[in-house]
Design a protein around this motif. Sequence first.
Motif, PDB file in Angstrom:
ATOM      1  N   TRP A 107       0.851  -1.202   0.000  1.00 33.95           N
ATOM      2  CA  TRP A 107       0.000   0.000   0.000  1.00 33.95           C
ATOM      3  C   TRP A 107       0.881   1.245   0.000  1.00 33.95           C
ATOM      4  O   TRP A 107       1.758   1.390   0.858  1.00 33.95           O
ATOM      5  N   HIS A 108       0.645   2.143  -0.946  1.00 28.40           N
ATOM      6  CA  HIS A 108       1.475   3.344  -1.021  1.00 28.40           C
ATOM      7  C   HIS A 108       0.740   4.493  -1.681  1.00 28.40           C
ATOM      8  O   HIS A 108      -0.314   4.318  -2.291  1.00 28.40           O
ATOM      9  N   SER A 109       1.337   5.656  -1.554  1.00 25.20           N
ATOM     10  CA  SER A 109       0.878   6.846  -2.255  1.00 25.20           C
ATOM     11  C   SER A 109       2.025   7.249  -3.176  1.00 25.20           C
ATOM     12  O   SER A 109       3.172   7.332  -2.744  1.00 25.20           O
ATOM     13  N   ASP A 110       1.712   7.496  -4.460  1.00 21.87           N
ATOM     14  CA  ASP A 110       2.789   7.713  -5.426  1.00 21.87           C
ATOM     15  C   ASP A 110       3.620   8.949  -5.095  1.00 21.87           C
ATOM     16  O   ASP A 110       3.085  10.008  -4.757  1.00 21.87           O
ATOM     17  N   SER A 111       4.940   8.776  -5.244  1.00 23.45           N
ATOM     18  CA  SER A 111       5.891   9.890  -5.110  1.00 23.45           C
ATOM     19  C   SER A 111       5.845  10.567  -3.746  1.00 23.45           C
ATOM     20  O   SER A 111       6.268  11.731  -3.636  1.00 23.45           O
ATOM     21  N   ASN A 143      -5.424  -6.851  -9.926  1.00 24.47           N
ATOM     22  CA  ASN A 143      -6.296  -5.703  -9.661  1.00 24.47           C
ATOM     23  C   ASN A 143      -5.473  -4.563  -9.066  1.00 24.47           C
ATOM     24  O   ASN A 143      -4.361  -4.774  -8.597  1.00 24.47           O
ATOM     25  N   THR A 144      -6.056  -3.371  -9.061  1.00 25.30           N
ATOM     26  CA  THR A 144      -5.480  -2.290  -8.264  1.00 25.30           C
ATOM     27  C   THR A 144      -6.496  -1.919  -7.199  1.00 25.30           C
ATOM     28  O   THR A 144      -7.667  -1.652  -7.507  1.00 25.30           O
ATOM     29  N   GLN A 145      -6.046  -1.923  -5.955  1.00 28.36           N
ATOM     30  CA  GLN A 145      -6.939  -1.594  -4.847  1.00 28.36           C
ATOM     31  C   GLN A 145      -6.637  -0.189  -4.346  1.00 28.36           C
ATOM     32  O   GLN A 145      -5.473   0.235  -4.330  1.00 28.36           O
ATOM     33  N   VAL A 166       1.673 -11.155 -19.613  1.00 31.73           N
ATOM     34  CA  VAL A 166       1.997  -9.733 -19.780  1.00 31.73           C
ATOM     35  C   VAL A 166       1.005  -8.876 -19.000  1.00 31.73           C
ATOM     36  O   VAL A 166      -0.200  -9.104 -19.047  1.00 31.73           O
ATOM     37  N   ARG A 167       1.530  -7.911 -18.269  1.00 33.11           N
ATOM     38  CA  ARG A 167       0.682  -6.875 -17.651  1.00 33.11           C
ATOM     39  C   ARG A 167       1.349  -5.540 -17.957  1.00 33.11           C
ATOM     40  O   ARG A 167       2.467  -5.284 -17.523  1.00 33.11           O
ATOM     41  N   ASP A 168       0.670  -4.723 -18.734  1.00 32.91           N
ATOM     42  CA  ASP A 168       1.287  -3.497 -19.241  1.00 32.91           C
ATOM     43  C   ASP A 168       0.351  -2.318 -19.020  1.00 32.91           C
ATOM     44  O   ASP A 168      -0.681  -2.204 -19.680  1.00 32.91           O
ATOM     45  N   MET A 228      -4.424   5.612  -0.717  1.00 36.49           N
ATOM     46  CA  MET A 228      -3.288   4.722  -1.008  1.00 36.49           C
ATOM     47  C   MET A 228      -3.794   3.705  -2.024  1.00 36.49           C
ATOM     48  O   MET A 228      -4.999   3.509  -2.180  1.00 36.49           O
ATOM     49  N   HIS A 229      -2.846   3.025  -2.668  1.00 37.22           N
ATOM     50  CA  HIS A 229      -3.224   1.962  -3.601  1.00 37.22           C
ATOM     51  C   HIS A 229      -2.157   0.879  -3.593  1.00 37.22           C
ATOM     52  O   HIS A 229      -1.031   1.090  -3.104  1.00 37.22           O
ATOM     53  N   ARG A 230      -2.529  -0.264  -4.152  1.00 35.36           N
ATOM     54  CA  ARG A 230      -1.553  -1.346  -4.346  1.00 35.36           C
ATOM     55  C   ARG A 230      -2.051  -2.255  -5.469  1.00 35.36           C
ATOM     56  O   ARG A 230      -3.260  -2.338  -5.734  1.00 35.36           O
ATOM     57  N   ALA A 231      -1.090  -2.940  -6.088  1.00 39.54           N
ATOM     58  CA  ALA A 231      -1.442  -3.963  -7.085  1.00 39.54           C
ATOM     59  C   ALA A 231      -1.622  -5.291  -6.360  1.00 39.54           C
ATOM     60  O   ALA A 231      -0.989  -5.538  -5.340  1.00 39.54           O
ATOM     61  N   THR A 232      -2.505  -6.140  -6.902  1.00 39.67           N
ATOM     62  CA  THR A 232      -2.644  -7.485  -6.331  1.00 39.67           C
ATOM     63  C   THR A 232      -1.965  -8.504  -7.253  1.00 39.67           C
ATOM     64  O   THR A 232      -1.648  -8.233  -8.413  1.00 39.67           O
ATOM     65  N   HIS A 235       0.455   2.084 -18.333  1.00 42.08           N
ATOM     66  CA  HIS A 235       1.291   3.283 -18.452  1.00 42.08           C
ATOM     67  C   HIS A 235       0.736   4.361 -17.525  1.00 42.08           C
ATOM     68  O   HIS A 235      -0.462   4.639 -17.555  1.00 42.08           O
ATOM     69  N   ARG A 236       1.631   4.971 -16.757  1.00 42.94           N
ATOM     70  CA  ARG A 236       1.163   5.978 -15.784  1.00 42.94           C
ATOM     71  C   ARG A 236       1.760   7.343 -16.060  1.00 42.94           C
ATOM     72  O   ARG A 236       2.977   7.475 -16.197  1.00 42.94           O
ATOM     73  N   THR A 237       0.897   8.343 -16.122  1.00 42.21           N
ATOM     74  CA  THR A 237       1.353   9.732 -16.099  1.00 42.21           C
ATOM     75  C   THR A 237       1.008  10.280 -14.715  1.00 42.21           C
ATOM     76  O   THR A 237       0.058   9.829 -14.079  1.00 42.21           O
TER      77      THR A 237
HETATM   78  C1  OGA Z   1       1.080   2.741  -9.935  1.00 39.75           C
HETATM   79  C2  OGA Z   1       0.822   1.502  -9.156  1.00 39.75           C
HETATM   80  C3  OGA Z   1      -0.470  -0.519  -9.147  1.00 39.75           C
HETATM   81  C4  OGA Z   1      -0.842  -1.552 -10.157  1.00 39.75           C
HETATM   82  O1  OGA Z   1       0.779   2.744 -11.134  1.00 39.75           O
HETATM   83  O2  OGA Z   1       1.548   3.718  -9.352  1.00 39.75           O
HETATM   84  O3  OGA Z   1       1.181   1.424  -8.012  1.00 39.75           O
HETATM   85  O4  OGA Z   1      -1.884  -2.200  -9.966  1.00 39.75           O
HETATM   86  N1  OGA Z   1       0.120   0.567  -9.804  1.00 39.75           N
HETATM   87  O5  OGA Z   1      -0.099  -1.720 -11.118  1.00 39.75           O
END
Ligand code: OGA
Length: 295
Positions: A116-120, A143-145, A276-278, A265-269, A280-282
């Motif tokens: 669990w985190h907050s970006d940057s 998933n992203t939670q 492949v899991r692709d 906060m968020h996290r990947a599961t 892109h984040r701005t």
């Molecule tokens: C992000 C991140 C989580 C995910 O893009 O900053 O933490 O599910 N992604 O890939």
Amino acid sequence: MTIYIKPISLERPDFAGLLSGISVANGISKDDAAAIEDGMNHFAVLVLRDQQITDDQQYAFSEHFGPMEQATGDLDKSGTRRLSMKVNDISNLDEDGTVMAIDDRRRQFSLGNRLWHSDSSFKQTPSKFSILSARDIPASGGNTQFADLRAAWDALAPEIQKECMDKICDHSQLYSRGLLGFTEWTEAEVAFNQPVPQRLVRRHAGSDRLSLYLSAHAGAIHGQPMPEARIFLRELNEHATQHQFVYSHEWQASDLVIWDNRATMHRATRYDSEQVRDLHRTTVSDNAPTLQQPV
Ligand code: OGA
Ligand code: MN
């Protein structure tokens, strides 16, 4: 078409909205951007379906919401990047587009996204919004939670709120990766990733509500012995990530999800990492370090 936003789940009417009525590829107007900003102030997470976009279109859309971050928090800042420095590579792919080997250092580093985190939050001026575009997703999992840190704040006992109020935490990727036993850094990386101070409690500018500011990058509290700090942060994290505060996003290809890092906060599961899991984040930057923002 006009913009329309409704809660994704009636379980959480004020957290995570489904937005319809815009095409990111075609560009948006100032009025559209203002409507999205209003929606973000209320819901903190917005999901847009069926947005087939390029990196340039994604970047142009993101610029409506503030100054843009570059991907300086990534491990790989060199010429071997798969994507430009305008985009954070949220994938399990190397520069050739193949799935990274299990011993690839970048793959190990990216496992930090499962915490669990907050970006940057490790940057002096952390991020405001993250905007994540699903280009290719695995058949299941991944998933992203998202956790609602304003609701988590509201639900804290008053005496705990009081304890949190004036605390300052140190944030660094050395702390978040350290939790995973990722401890082999170059001297340059250690120098680059020195901890930065952030308030534990923030006032969310767009809603005037208070929010906890938690993140796996937070590893110390000013003026406290380390175990006191770590156990307090751990307890707050456990509180904030209870089911009633969490929305779990199941990705469909071409989804675009926007979240407010100041209040979530968020996290990947987990997923089958051979697939492949692709994404892109701005990333849109906030306007000042949290210590310079009024509470
Ligand atoms: C992000 C991140 C989580 C995910 O893009 O900053 O933490 O599910 N992604 O890939
Ligand atoms: Mn993230």
